[in-house]
Motif scaffolding. Sequence first.
Motif, PDB file in Angstrom:
ATOM      1  N   MET A   1      -9.751   0.628   7.266  1.00 20.36           N
ATOM      2  CA  MET A   1     -10.129   1.746   6.417  1.00 20.36           C
ATOM      3  C   MET A   1      -9.779   1.381   4.981  1.00 20.36           C
ATOM      4  SD  MET A   1      -8.501   5.504   6.680  1.00 20.36           S
ATOM      5  CE  MET A   1      -9.097   6.833   5.739  1.00 20.36           C
ATOM      6  N   ALA A   2     -10.728   1.335   4.144  1.00 23.93           N
ATOM      7  CA  ALA A   2     -10.494   1.035   2.733  1.00 23.93           C
ATOM      8  C   ALA A   2     -10.300   2.349   1.994  1.00 23.93           C
ATOM      9  CB  ALA A   2     -11.675   0.272   2.157  1.00 23.93           C
ATOM     10  N   MET A   3      -9.387   2.310   1.059  1.00 22.66           N
ATOM     11  CA  MET A   3      -9.115   3.520   0.288  1.00 22.66           C
ATOM     12  C   MET A   3      -9.311   3.182  -1.182  1.00 22.66           C
ATOM     13  SD  MET A   3      -5.757   5.952   0.139  1.00 22.66           S
ATOM     14  CE  MET A   3      -5.980   6.536   1.799  1.00 22.66           C
ATOM     15  N   GLY A   4     -10.106   3.962  -1.857  1.00 21.68           N
ATOM     16  CA  GLY A   4     -10.303   3.763  -3.274  1.00 21.68           C
ATOM     17  C   GLY A   4      -9.592   4.848  -4.053  1.00 21.68           C
ATOM     18  N   TYR A   5      -9.424   4.614  -5.319  1.00 25.47           N
ATOM     19  CA  TYR A   5      -8.747   5.584  -6.171  1.00 25.47           C
ATOM     20  C   TYR A   5      -9.601   5.851  -7.404  1.00 25.47           C
ATOM     21  CZ  TYR A   5      -4.574   5.016  -3.386  1.00 25.47           C
ATOM     22  OH  TYR A   5      -3.692   5.005  -2.351  1.00 25.47           O
ATOM     23  N   ALA A   6      -9.545   7.054  -7.885  1.00 22.46           N
ATOM     24  CA  ALA A   6     -10.254   7.443  -9.096  1.00 22.46           C
ATOM     25  C   ALA A   6      -9.233   7.924 -10.107  1.00 22.46           C
ATOM     26  CB  ALA A   6     -11.257   8.559  -8.790  1.00 22.46           C
ATOM     27  N   ASN A   7      -9.446   7.577 -11.353  1.00 18.73           N
ATOM     28  CA  ASN A   7      -8.547   8.001 -12.411  1.00 18.73           C
ATOM     29  C   ASN A   7      -9.077   9.305 -12.981  1.00 18.73           C
ATOM     30  OD1 ASN A   7      -6.802   8.304 -14.500  1.00 18.73           O
ATOM     31  ND2 ASN A   7      -7.084   6.260 -15.328  1.00 18.73           N
ATOM     32  N   THR A   8      -8.343  10.395 -12.749  1.00 20.96           N
ATOM     33  CA  THR A   8      -8.733  11.695 -13.283  1.00 20.96           C
ATOM     34  C   THR A   8      -7.603  12.208 -14.159  1.00 20.96           C
ATOM     35  OG1 THR A   8      -7.860  12.836 -11.358  1.00 20.96           O
ATOM     36  CG2 THR A   8     -10.195  12.275 -11.305  1.00 20.96           C
ATOM     37  N   LEU A  20      -3.598  11.859   4.818  1.00 23.74           N
ATOM     38  CA  LEU A  20      -2.483  12.379   5.605  1.00 23.74           C
ATOM     39  C   LEU A  20      -2.915  12.606   7.055  1.00 23.74           C
ATOM     40  CD1 LEU A  20      -0.917  14.942   3.102  1.00 23.74           C
ATOM     41  CD2 LEU A  20      -0.153  12.628   3.604  1.00 23.74           C
ATOM     42  N   ASP A  21      -4.111  13.180   7.214  1.00 22.91           N
ATOM     43  CA  ASP A  21      -4.642  13.379   8.566  1.00 22.91           C
ATOM     44  C   ASP A  21      -5.009  12.052   9.211  1.00 22.91           C
ATOM     45  OD1 ASP A  21      -4.375  16.148   8.444  1.00 22.91           O
ATOM     46  OD2 ASP A  21      -6.397  16.408   7.612  1.00 22.91           O
ATOM     47  N   ALA A  22      -5.609  11.170   8.434  1.00 21.82           N
ATOM     48  CA  ALA A  22      -6.037   9.886   8.984  1.00 21.82           C
ATOM     49  C   ALA A  22      -4.857   9.085   9.517  1.00 21.82           C
ATOM     50  CB  ALA A  22      -6.786   9.087   7.919  1.00 21.82           C
ATOM     51  N   PHE A  23      -3.712   9.161   8.847  1.00 22.87           N
ATOM     52  CA  PHE A  23      -2.531   8.418   9.275  1.00 22.87           C
ATOM     53  C   PHE A  23      -1.532   9.289  10.033  1.00 22.87           C
ATOM     54  CE2 PHE A  23      -4.010   5.838   5.651  1.00 22.87           C
ATOM     55  CZ  PHE A  23      -4.199   4.645   6.336  1.00 22.87           C
ATOM     56  N   ARG A  24      -1.923  10.547  10.301  1.00 17.95           N
ATOM     57  CA  ARG A  24      -1.093  11.502  11.047  1.00 17.95           C
ATOM     58  C   ARG A  24       0.283  11.688  10.399  1.00 17.95           C
ATOM     59  NH1 ARG A  24      -2.832   8.701  16.420  1.00 17.95           N
ATOM     60  NH2 ARG A  24      -4.912   9.557  16.594  1.00 17.95           N
TER      61      ARG A  24
END
Length: 163
Positions: A1-8, A20-24
């Motif tokens: 599972m790749a996780m990207g980040y956005a700068n806001t 959190l749900d994906a990794f329980r």
Amino acid sequence: MAMGYANTADNLAPLVPDYLDAFRLSHDPFDISPADEPVFYPGAQREAILDQVAHLSQFSASVVVVAGESGSGRTTLRDLLQLHLQDRYLIANVGASAVGTPQQVFAEMATVLDCEVSADASTGELISAIRSGLQQLQREPERGDTLLLLLDDAHWLSDAVLS
């Protein structure tokens, strides 16, 4: 599972908000303030170590030492041990930064035992007050009948304090 980040607005926000749900996970492991209850991940034998230290604290007459590299979780283990044993023991949780002399250690213990001693009490007076406090503690089983002293960063303490 790749996780990207956005700068806001100069904050990094995950593009996948349900990690959190994906990794329980029950909460964000990277969003912990010192006032929060310690986070405990029982894997990698951590729970076995906690159980072993708790067992030794209860059934051994020896000093129990937990050693490890900086950042290995000694303080977290101490905090979890306190939570684990607080129903059975009256606990004096002392950090090395708060004590530099034997009198200061004894003063911390006297405070936990609710002993009445003056601020400039001698070592002998503190020890006498602690003995009286321990005797009183044994007469009040609802408080627990044993005082458990947890010292954090004990490796920074002087030989005089440790002895």
